[in-house]
Design a protein around this motif. Sequence first.
Motif, short mmCIF file in Angstrom:
data_model
loop_
_atom_site.label_atom_id
_atom_site.label_comp_id
_atom_site.label_asym_id
_atom_site.label_seq_id
_atom_site.Cartn_x
_atom_site.Cartn_y
_atom_site.Cartn_z
N PRO A 211 26.87 2.17 37.04
CA PRO A 211 27.49 1.29 38.02
C PRO A 211 27.72 -0.11 37.44
O PRO A 211 27.25 -0.44 36.35
CB PRO A 211 26.48 1.24 39.17
CG PRO A 211 25.52 2.35 38.91
CD PRO A 211 25.51 2.57 37.43
N MET A 212 28.39 -0.95 38.21
CA MET A 212 28.58 -2.35 37.83
C MET A 212 27.23 -3.05 37.71
O MET A 212 26.26 -2.68 38.37
CB MET A 212 29.46 -3.04 38.88
CG MET A 212 29.89 -4.46 38.52
SD MET A 212 30.99 -5.18 39.75
CE MET A 212 32.48 -4.25 39.46
N ARG A 213 27.18 -4.06 36.84
CA ARG A 213 26.00 -4.87 36.56
C ARG A 213 24.94 -4.10 35.77
O ARG A 213 23.79 -4.55 35.70
CB ARG A 213 25.39 -5.45 37.84
CG ARG A 213 26.33 -6.34 38.63
CD ARG A 213 25.61 -7.03 39.75
NE ARG A 213 26.53 -7.77 40.59
CZ ARG A 213 26.17 -8.52 41.61
NH1 ARG A 213 24.88 -8.67 41.91
NH2 ARG A 213 27.06 -9.16 42.34
N ARG A 214 25.30 -2.97 35.19
CA ARG A 214 24.37 -2.22 34.34
C ARG A 214 24.94 -2.17 32.92
O ARG A 214 24.88 -1.15 32.26
CB ARG A 214 24.17 -0.82 34.91
CG ARG A 214 23.67 -0.78 36.34
CD ARG A 214 22.16 -0.80 36.42
NE ARG A 214 21.63 0.49 36.06
CZ ARG A 214 21.52 1.52 36.90
NH1 ARG A 214 21.93 1.41 38.15
NH2 ARG A 214 21.02 2.66 36.48
N GLU A 215 25.50 -3.32 32.49
CA GLU A 215 26.24 -3.34 31.23
C GLU A 215 25.35 -3.05 30.02
O GLU A 215 25.75 -2.28 29.14
CB GLU A 215 26.94 -4.70 31.05
CG GLU A 215 28.14 -4.92 31.95
CD GLU A 215 27.77 -5.34 33.36
OE1 GLU A 215 28.67 -5.44 34.20
OE2 GLU A 215 26.56 -5.58 33.60
N GLU A 216 24.19 -3.67 29.95
CA GLU A 216 23.34 -3.43 28.78
C GLU A 216 22.87 -1.99 28.73
O GLU A 216 22.84 -1.37 27.66
CB GLU A 216 22.14 -4.38 28.78
CG GLU A 216 21.28 -4.22 27.54
CD GLU A 216 20.20 -5.28 27.39
OE1 GLU A 216 19.23 -5.03 26.64
OE2 GLU A 216 20.33 -6.35 28.02
N GLU A 217 22.51 -1.44 29.87
CA GLU A 217 22.11 -0.04 29.93
C GLU A 217 23.25 0.87 29.44
O GLU A 217 23.04 1.84 28.70
CB GLU A 217 21.73 0.33 31.36
CG GLU A 217 21.38 1.79 31.55
CD GLU A 217 21.14 2.15 33.01
OE1 GLU A 217 21.28 3.33 33.35
OE2 GLU A 217 20.81 1.23 33.79
N ARG A 218 24.47 0.53 29.84
CA ARG A 218 25.64 1.31 29.44
C ARG A 218 25.85 1.25 27.93
O ARG A 218 26.14 2.25 27.29
CB ARG A 218 26.87 0.77 30.17
CG ARG A 218 28.09 1.67 30.14
CD ARG A 218 29.25 1.01 30.86
NE ARG A 218 28.83 0.46 32.14
CZ ARG A 218 29.38 -0.61 32.71
NH1 ARG A 218 30.36 -1.25 32.10
NH2 ARG A 218 28.95 -1.04 33.87
N CYS A 219 25.68 0.06 27.37
CA CYS A 219 25.84 -0.10 25.92
C CYS A 219 24.79 0.68 25.16
O CYS A 219 25.10 1.35 24.15
CB CYS A 219 25.77 -1.57 25.54
SG CYS A 219 27.20 -2.53 26.05
#
Length: 254
Positions: free
Chosen positions: A55-63
């Motif tokens: 989801p949005m605001r989970r950018e570091e987790e996504r990376c």
Amino acid sequence: MKNKLYAVGIGPGDYSHMTLEAVRVLEHCDVIVGYTVYVDLVREHFPGKEFLTTPMRREEERCRLAFEEAERGKAVAMICSGDAGVYGMAGLLLELGREYPDTEVEVIPGVTAALSGAAVLGAPLIHDFAVISLSDLLTPWELIEKRLRLAAEGDFAICIYNPSSRKRRDYLERACRILLEHRSPDTVCGLVRNIGREGQSFQVMTLGALKDTETDMFTTVFVGNSATREQGGRMVTPRGYRSERESAGRKGEC
């Protein structure tokens, strides 16, 4: 050979607006990672791929998820709306890449909203321009205010990303009040909603009217400079402040 992780800009959303290089990379990759909304835009065009979302605001987790897949030997693409290097994930991927020395990050450019939205409106960014996001999730509002004032004082055409949201309903109005300190209320402005997606629409209006206009996160706003004009319902900024005739005259004097 290092593992490969691509940061891919997919443009405004429609498949036809993606660059050939972006399409080629996504066809080559085993795994496509991204924010849920962006993955849904490309899923049907790349069948057989493994899709991973956060989801949005989970950018570091996504990376980190993307790096972990790359370290398993898979070719991985992290997709971003517009261009990966303009309010996208390229910077964070490169920063985190120091922790994953066996994986190389390559940035694949895309068409950012400033350019795709400008094409819909006409030619608002022909001369010098500034791009400013009104989202204060990562940037203090005081700094956003300063950048708005300086861009207005410098008579830049301005493209505004993230003009408002459910929690920031009055941010565009606040931005317009700052711009009006240096710009006439008659300054030509425009906005484009859902660029390159279903329901795309645009409006050309004055800065005075823009101040009271409702927008959302899927709207990109354009504020002209002192030379910008409305022509045939479109927004046009001249290439320079001197006419070609004046320029030719000056050349003749030299």
